[in-house]
Write an enzyme that holds these catalytic residues in place. Structure first.
Site, PDB file in Angstrom:
ATOM      1  N   GLN A 293       2.459   9.786   1.957  1.00  8.33           N
ATOM      2  CA  GLN A 293       3.776   9.154   1.817  1.00  8.33           C
ATOM      3  C   GLN A 293       4.500   9.647   0.560  1.00  8.33           C
ATOM      4  O   GLN A 293       5.688   9.396   0.408  1.00  8.33           O
ATOM      5  CB  GLN A 293       3.653   7.632   1.761  1.00  8.33           C
ATOM      6  CG  GLN A 293       3.296   7.015   3.092  1.00  8.33           C
ATOM      7  CD  GLN A 293       3.259   5.510   2.987  1.00  8.33           C
ATOM      8  OE1 GLN A 293       2.243   4.941   2.613  1.00  8.33           O
ATOM      9  NE2 GLN A 293       4.380   4.874   3.308  1.00  8.33           N
TER      10      GLN A 293
ATOM     11  N   HIS B 276      -3.805   0.160   7.846  1.00 10.72           N
ATOM     12  CA  HIS B 276      -2.464   0.750   7.889  1.00 10.72           C
ATOM     13  C   HIS B 276      -2.442   2.051   7.075  1.00 10.72           C
ATOM     14  O   HIS B 276      -1.944   3.081   7.550  1.00 10.72           O
ATOM     15  CB  HIS B 276      -1.452  -0.263   7.339  1.00 10.72           C
ATOM     16  CG  HIS B 276      -0.042   0.236   7.297  1.00 10.72           C
ATOM     17  ND1 HIS B 276       0.914  -0.182   8.184  1.00 10.72           N
ATOM     18  CD2 HIS B 276       0.583   1.114   6.464  1.00 10.72           C
ATOM     19  CE1 HIS B 276       2.067   0.412   7.901  1.00 10.72           C
ATOM     20  NE2 HIS B 276       1.883   1.210   6.857  1.00 10.72           N
ATOM     21  N   GLU B 277      -2.980   2.003   5.865  1.00 14.95           N
ATOM     22  CA  GLU B 277      -2.960   3.193   4.999  1.00 14.95           C
ATOM     23  C   GLU B 277      -3.899   4.281   5.518  1.00 14.95           C
ATOM     24  O   GLU B 277      -3.575   5.469   5.447  1.00 14.95           O
ATOM     25  CB  GLU B 277      -3.291   2.826   3.559  1.00 14.95           C
ATOM     26  CG  GLU B 277      -2.329   1.838   2.914  1.00 14.95           C
ATOM     27  CD  GLU B 277      -0.856   2.201   3.026  1.00 14.95           C
ATOM     28  OE1 GLU B 277      -0.510   3.400   2.982  1.00 14.95           O
ATOM     29  OE2 GLU B 277      -0.029   1.277   3.179  1.00 14.95           O
TER      30      GLU B 277
ATOM     31  N   HIS C  17      -2.163   6.246   8.050  1.00 10.99           N
ATOM     32  CA  HIS C  17      -1.290   7.259   7.439  1.00 10.99           C
ATOM     33  C   HIS C  17      -2.052   8.558   7.200  1.00 10.99           C
ATOM     34  O   HIS C  17      -1.553   9.648   7.493  1.00 10.99           O
ATOM     35  CB  HIS C  17      -0.719   6.771   6.101  1.00 10.99           C
ATOM     36  CG  HIS C  17       0.561   6.026   6.226  1.00 10.99           C
ATOM     37  ND1 HIS C  17       1.708   6.567   6.749  1.00 10.99           N
ATOM     38  CD2 HIS C  17       0.881   4.759   5.877  1.00 10.99           C
ATOM     39  CE1 HIS C  17       2.679   5.686   6.720  1.00 10.99           C
ATOM     40  NE2 HIS C  17       2.193   4.570   6.191  1.00 10.99           N
TER      41      HIS C  17
ATOM     42  N   GLY D 106       0.829  -1.194   0.000  1.00 10.61           N
ATOM     43  CA  GLY D 106       0.000   0.000   0.000  1.00 10.61           C
ATOM     44  C   GLY D 106       0.863   1.243   0.000  1.00 10.61           C
ATOM     45  O   GLY D 106       2.042   1.199   0.354  1.00 10.61           O
TER      46      GLY D 106
ATOM     47  N   CYS E  58       6.707  -0.525   6.702  1.00 15.54           N
ATOM     48  CA  CYS E  58       6.220   0.688   6.045  1.00 15.54           C
ATOM     49  C   CYS E  58       7.280   1.198   5.081  1.00 15.54           C
ATOM     50  O   CYS E  58       8.464   1.256   5.435  1.00 15.54           O
ATOM     51  CB  CYS E  58       5.897   1.743   7.100  1.00 15.54           C
ATOM     52  SG  CYS E  58       5.278   3.286   6.435  1.00 15.54           S
ATOM     53  N   LEU E  59       6.839   1.597   3.899  1.00 12.41           N
ATOM     54  CA  LEU E  59       7.780   2.121   2.907  1.00 12.41           C
ATOM     55  C   LEU E  59       8.449   3.414   3.382  1.00 12.41           C
ATOM     56  O   LEU E  59       9.547   3.735   2.938  1.00 12.41           O
ATOM     57  CB  LEU E  59       7.067   2.362   1.572  1.00 12.41           C
ATOM     58  CG  LEU E  59       6.511   1.110   0.894  1.00 12.41           C
ATOM     59  CD1 LEU E  59       5.728   1.478  -0.361  1.00 12.41           C
ATOM     60  CD2 LEU E  59       7.619   0.124   0.574  1.00 12.41           C
TER      61      LEU E  59
END
Length: 178
Positions: free
Chosen positions: A48, A128-129, A132, A43, A86-87
């Protein structure tokens, strides 16, 4: 388009609603899917990539969802623990407890409202997203012990971000002087 790293203030801002779904947004969503894939992610939220708006992309088992103005309208009672990463926080992976099943509402890339029940990886990635978009990182949801274990790594990432920012500002200043 680049993925911003831990320390970037956009990651801590509650993102604003999207007013309209148009060609520009669809193009951004497509670019985010490509960036997410190139980074081997599941994701990627708009903040991000330094866009403080409420949208993200997900891909599970080759199926992509482009999600605009998401919300969770119901959460199941059964909680499950699963390792997340996480990216924007490379190299950090810890277990997070989240509801196994959720019911969600969002707009797709065509502006059509969707209501779905999500489980397993879809549920986890969506949560999760969505975190963010509310300025919450998965590291905010880990145990106190695990926070201590990753604290040094997070400090290094934050320092790396500050050094990058200083370098960028110096380059900008030098361009102005030339």
């Amino acid at each position: 388009m680049k993925i911003v790293l831990y320390g970037n203030p956009t990651l801590r801002v509650k993102s604003a609603e999207v007013d309209k779904v148009d060609d520009d947004l669809r193009k951004t969503l497509d670019e985010m899917v490509e960036l997410m894939r190139s980074a081997n992610g599941v994701g990627l939220a708009a903040n991000q990539v330094d866009i403080p708006k409420r949208f993200f992309v997900l891909e599970v088992e080759g199926n992509v969802k482009k999600v605009v103005n998401p919300e969770i309208i119901e959460s199941g009672e059964e909680m499950v623990e699963f390792e997340e990463g996480c990216l924007s926080i490379p190299g950090v992976y810890k277990k997070v407890t989240r509801p196994e099943k959720i019911k969600v509402k969002y707009l797709d890339e065509n502006g059509e409202e969707k209501v779905e029940e999500l489980t397993e990886m879809w549920s986890r990635a969506f949560q999760h997203e969505l975190d963010h978009l509310d300025g919450i990182l998965f590291t905010d949801r880990i145990s106190v012990l695990n926070k201590r274990l990753v604290a040094k790594k997070l400090e290094i990432l934050k320092k790396d971000y500050n050094i990058f920012l200083l370098y960028f500002l110096l380059q900008y200043y030098l361009q102005l002087c030339i």
